[in-house]
Design a protein around this motif. Structure first.
Motif, PDB file in Angstrom:
ATOM      1  N   GLY A   1       0.259  18.783  -2.022  1.00 52.23           N
ATOM      2  CA  GLY A   1      -0.428  19.687  -2.462  1.00 52.23           C
ATOM      3  C   GLY A   1      -1.367  19.087  -1.163  1.00 52.23           C
ATOM      4  O   GLY A   1      -1.672  18.206  -0.170  1.00 52.23           O
ATOM      5  N   ASP A   2      -2.288  19.872  -2.231  1.00 53.91           N
ATOM      6  CA  ASP A   2      -3.728  19.494  -1.422  1.00 53.91           C
ATOM      7  C   ASP A   2      -4.238  18.289  -1.924  1.00 53.91           C
ATOM      8  O   ASP A   2      -5.489  18.203  -2.135  1.00 53.91           O
ATOM      9  CB  ASP A   2      -4.786  20.617  -1.838  1.00 53.91           C
ATOM     10  CG  ASP A   2      -4.173  21.912  -0.797  1.00 53.91           C
ATOM     11  OD1 ASP A   2      -3.445  21.974   0.088  1.00 53.91           O
ATOM     12  OD2 ASP A   2      -4.374  22.867  -1.773  1.00 53.91           O
ATOM     13  N   LEU A   3      -3.964  17.438  -1.983  1.00 57.35           N
ATOM     14  CA  LEU A   3      -3.933  15.698  -2.382  1.00 57.35           C
ATOM     15  C   LEU A   3      -3.840  14.736  -1.611  1.00 57.35           C
ATOM     16  O   LEU A   3      -2.069  14.704  -2.114  1.00 57.35           O
ATOM     17  CB  LEU A   3      -4.152  15.747  -4.151  1.00 57.35           C
ATOM     18  CG  LEU A   3      -4.684  16.429  -5.176  1.00 57.35           C
ATOM     19  CD1 LEU A   3      -4.494  16.232  -6.310  1.00 57.35           C
ATOM     20  CD2 LEU A   3      -6.350  16.692  -5.086  1.00 57.35           C
ATOM     21  N   MET A   4      -3.954  13.611  -1.535  1.00 55.46           N
ATOM     22  CA  MET A   4      -4.079  12.529  -1.234  1.00 55.46           C
ATOM     23  C   MET A   4      -4.320  11.269  -2.245  1.00 55.46           C
ATOM     24  O   MET A   4      -5.182  11.183  -2.586  1.00 55.46           O
ATOM     25  CB  MET A   4      -4.003  12.043   0.151  1.00 55.46           C
ATOM     26  CG  MET A   4      -3.574  10.961   0.652  1.00 55.46           C
ATOM     27  SD  MET A   4      -1.544  11.818   1.241  1.00 55.46           S
ATOM     28  CE  MET A   4      -2.502  12.690   2.732  1.00 55.46           C
ATOM     29  N   LEU A   5      -2.597  10.956  -2.811  1.00 55.25           N
ATOM     30  CA  LEU A   5      -2.639   9.320  -3.745  1.00 55.25           C
ATOM     31  C   LEU A   5      -3.221   8.181  -2.842  1.00 55.25           C
ATOM     32  O   LEU A   5      -1.720   8.544  -2.791  1.00 55.25           O
ATOM     33  CB  LEU A   5      -1.817   9.505  -4.858  1.00 55.25           C
ATOM     34  CG  LEU A   5      -1.698  10.990  -5.179  1.00 55.25           C
ATOM     35  CD1 LEU A   5      -0.552  11.116  -6.665  1.00 55.25           C
ATOM     36  CD2 LEU A   5      -3.427  11.961  -5.538  1.00 55.25           C
ATOM     37  N   GLY A   6      -3.701   7.735  -3.353  1.00 52.20           N
ATOM     38  CA  GLY A   6      -3.944   5.869  -2.782  1.00 52.20           C
ATOM     39  C   GLY A   6      -3.618   4.706  -3.999  1.00 52.20           C
ATOM     40  O   GLY A   6      -4.229   5.038  -4.768  1.00 52.20           O
ATOM     41  N   SER A   7      -2.486   4.211  -4.037  1.00 53.02           N
ATOM     42  CA  SER A   7      -2.320   2.953  -4.639  1.00 53.02           C
ATOM     43  C   SER A   7      -2.185   1.705  -3.878  1.00 53.02           C
ATOM     44  O   SER A   7      -1.371   1.326  -2.331  1.00 53.02           O
ATOM     45  CB  SER A   7      -1.198   3.443  -5.279  1.00 53.02           C
ATOM     46  OG  SER A   7      -0.562   4.909  -6.211  1.00 53.02           O
ATOM     47  N   VAL A   8      -1.841   0.367  -4.602  1.00 53.60           N
ATOM     48  CA  VAL A   8      -2.056  -0.825  -4.600  1.00 53.60           C
ATOM     49  C   VAL A   8      -1.512  -1.807  -5.715  1.00 53.60           C
ATOM     50  O   VAL A   8      -1.319  -1.473  -6.327  1.00 53.60           O
ATOM     51  CB  VAL A   8      -3.050  -1.293  -4.047  1.00 53.60           C
ATOM     52  CG1 VAL A   8      -4.595  -1.080  -5.152  1.00 53.60           C
ATOM     53  CG2 VAL A   8      -3.721  -2.362  -2.947  1.00 53.60           C
ATOM     54  N   SER A   9      -0.621  -2.494  -4.845  1.00 51.53           N
ATOM     55  CA  SER A   9      -0.235  -3.549  -5.408  1.00 51.53           C
ATOM     56  C   SER A   9      -0.255  -4.815  -4.359  1.00 51.53           C
ATOM     57  O   SER A   9      -0.307  -4.975  -3.819  1.00 51.53           O
ATOM     58  CB  SER A   9       1.719  -2.976  -5.921  1.00 51.53           C
ATOM     59  OG  SER A   9       2.176  -3.737  -6.183  1.00 51.53           O
ATOM     60  N   LEU A  10      -0.248  -5.769  -5.446  1.00 54.87           N
ATOM     61  CA  LEU A  10      -0.145  -7.748  -5.175  1.00 54.87           C
ATOM     62  C   LEU A  10       0.756  -8.147  -5.293  1.00 54.87           C
ATOM     63  O   LEU A  10       1.541  -9.241  -5.015  1.00 54.87           O
ATOM     64  CB  LEU A  10      -1.508  -8.441  -6.237  1.00 54.87           C
ATOM     65  CG  LEU A  10      -2.290  -7.084  -5.522  1.00 54.87           C
ATOM     66  CD1 LEU A  10      -3.711  -8.187  -6.185  1.00 54.87           C
ATOM     67  CD2 LEU A  10      -3.263  -7.781  -4.169  1.00 54.87           C
ATOM     68  N   ASP A  11       2.481  -7.331  -6.158  1.00 53.56           N
ATOM     69  CA  ASP A  11       3.465  -7.980  -6.226  1.00 53.56           C
ATOM     70  C   ASP A  11       4.561  -6.929  -5.788  1.00 53.56           C
ATOM     71  O   ASP A  11       5.458  -7.745  -5.862  1.00 53.56           O
ATOM     72  CB  ASP A  11       3.739  -8.284  -8.005  1.00 53.56           C
ATOM     73  CG  ASP A  11       3.547  -7.279  -8.510  1.00 53.56           C
ATOM     74  OD1 ASP A  11       3.482  -5.906  -7.751  1.00 53.56           O
ATOM     75  OD2 ASP A  11       3.286  -7.982  -9.408  1.00 53.56           O
TER      76      ASP A  11
ATOM     77  N   LEU B   1       0.705  -1.259   0.286  1.00 54.92           N
ATOM     78  CA  LEU B   1      -0.198  -0.164   0.209  1.00 54.92           C
ATOM     79  C   LEU B   1       1.140   1.227  -0.426  1.00 54.92           C
ATOM     80  O   LEU B   1       1.257   1.197   0.750  1.00 54.92           O
ATOM     81  CB  LEU B   1      -1.120  -0.255   0.806  1.00 54.92           C
ATOM     82  CG  LEU B   1      -1.626  -1.541   1.697  1.00 54.92           C
ATOM     83  CD1 LEU B   1      -2.890  -0.647   2.243  1.00 54.92           C
ATOM     84  CD2 LEU B   1      -3.042  -1.301   0.413  1.00 54.92           C
ATOM     85  N   ARG B   2       0.227   2.217  -0.281  1.00 52.57           N
ATOM     86  CA  ARG B   2       1.320   3.623  -0.970  1.00 52.57           C
ATOM     87  C   ARG B   2       0.592   5.049  -0.742  1.00 52.57           C
ATOM     88  O   ARG B   2      -0.486   4.626  -1.180  1.00 52.57           O
ATOM     89  CB  ARG B   2       1.955   3.769  -2.142  1.00 52.57           C
ATOM     90  CG  ARG B   2       2.156   4.936  -2.149  1.00 52.57           C
ATOM     91  CD  ARG B   2       3.233   4.880  -4.104  1.00 52.57           C
ATOM     92  NE  ARG B   2       4.069   4.253  -3.835  1.00 52.57           N
ATOM     93  CZ  ARG B   2       4.401   3.632  -5.223  1.00 52.57           C
ATOM     94  NH1 ARG B   2       3.624   4.469  -6.063  1.00 52.57           N
ATOM     95  NH2 ARG B   2       5.210   2.517  -5.494  1.00 52.57           N
ATOM     96  N   LEU B   3       0.833   5.645   0.224  1.00 54.45           N
ATOM     97  CA  LEU B   3      -0.094   7.180   0.466  1.00 54.45           C
ATOM     98  C   LEU B   3       0.732   8.189   0.071  1.00 54.45           C
ATOM     99  O   LEU B   3       1.806   7.997   0.756  1.00 54.45           O
ATOM    100  CB  LEU B   3      -0.760   7.361   1.542  1.00 54.45           C
ATOM    101  CG  LEU B   3      -1.897   6.431   1.666  1.00 54.45           C
ATOM    102  CD1 LEU B   3      -2.411   6.734   3.383  1.00 54.45           C
ATOM    103  CD2 LEU B   3      -2.722   6.829   0.777  1.00 54.45           C
TER     104      LEU B   3
END
Length: 212
Positions: free
Chosen positions: A148-158, A142-144
Motif C-alpha cells: 500500500g502506502d508503505l515500503m519495507l526494506g530488509s537485508v540478509s547476510l545469508d 536485499l529486499r524491498l
C-alpha cells in the motif's frame, strides 16, 4: 536486458554486462560523481529498471569490492560506493536500499546497509551506519516490499535470515501514478572503478509475508 529491465546511463560512461544469472554494472572512476541524490543536483548513477504496479516484492543478491577511498568526487561529502535496489515513482520520489561503504578522510572504510527515501527531491532521512547488518566480506541480499502506502526494506547476510528497517511512508502523490519502476542501481563517488555484481533477482507481484 531480458529479465533485468532497461539500462539507464545518464552520464553515458557506464557499461552493463548481463546474463541469465547475473548483471555487472561498471562505473568508471572519474572526477565527477555517479550519485543518485537530487538534493545535490547529482543523479547520474546507472541503473536497470522495469515497470511495476500495485504491491510487489523485489529481491537481489549483491557482490563486489566496495572500496571508495577517502577522496570523494562529490564536493563536501565522503567517499561512497553503494549497490542495491531502487524503486522510482519519478526522479524526485524514490527509494534506495543498498549495500554500501563510506570512507571518511583519514578514517577507515565503514560498511553499512543504506535505506533512504527521497520525497519531492529531498532526502527525508539519511541512512545510518550500524542501523542494519553489513559485512564487507560477505554477499548481501536485499529486499524491498511495497504494501500500500508503505515500503519495507530488509537485508540478509545469508539469504535466509532477514532484518528489517523502519518502513518508509509513500506520501508523495507520485506514488499513486502508473510510471513506477523497480530494479538495481550503482552509486559511486569514488575516483576508482566500481563494478558491483547482482544476481538472484526476483520480482513478485502481490504482497507476500516479510518474515521468514
Amino acid at each position: 536486458m531480458e529479465g533485468w529491465g532497461t539500462p539507464i546511463n545518464p552520464a553515458g560512461d557506464c557499461s552493463f554486462a548481463a546474463s541469465d544469472e547475473d548483471l555487472t554494472i561498471v562505473v568508471p572512476g572519474t572526477e565527477t560523481p555517479h550519485d543518485l541524490s537530487p538534493e545535490l543536483e547529482s543523479s547520474t548513477a546507472p541503473r536497470v529498471v522495469q515497470p511495476v504496479s500495485g504491491d510487489f516484492v523485489v529481491e537481489v543478491r549483491v557482490d563486489g569490492m566496495f572500496q571508495p577511498g577517502d577522496e570523494s568526487t562529490q564536493p563536501g561529502r565522503t567517499g561512497y560506493t553503494g549497490a542495491g535496489l531502487v524503486v522510482f515513482a519519478d526522479e524526485g520520489n524514490f527509494i534506495r536500499l543498498e549495500r554500501a561503504t563510506l570512507h571518511r578522510q583519514a578514517g577507515e572504510p565503514e560498511p553499512y546497509t543504506n535505506f533512504e527515501i527521497r520525497v519531492d527531491g529531498r532526502l527525508e532521512r539519511i541512512g545510518i551506519v550500524g542501523e542494519l547488518p553489513a559485512d564487507q566480506s560477505k554477499p548481501t541480499w536485499l529486499r524491498l516490499e511495497r504494501k500500500g502506502d508503505l515500503m519495507l526494506g530488509s537485508v540478509s547476510l545469508d539469504g535466509n535470515n532477514w532484518e528489517h528497517g523502519d518502513p518508509k511512508e509513500l506520501r508523495a502523490e507520485a506514488w499513486a501514478g502508473n510510471g513506477i519502476v523497480a530494479g538495481v542501481a550503482a552509486i559511486s563517488t569514488s575516483k576508482g572503478n566500481f563494478e558491483p555484481r547482482y544476481s538472484a533477482l526476483s520480482l513478485q507481484r502481490g504482497s507476500v509475508p516479510s518474515d521468514e
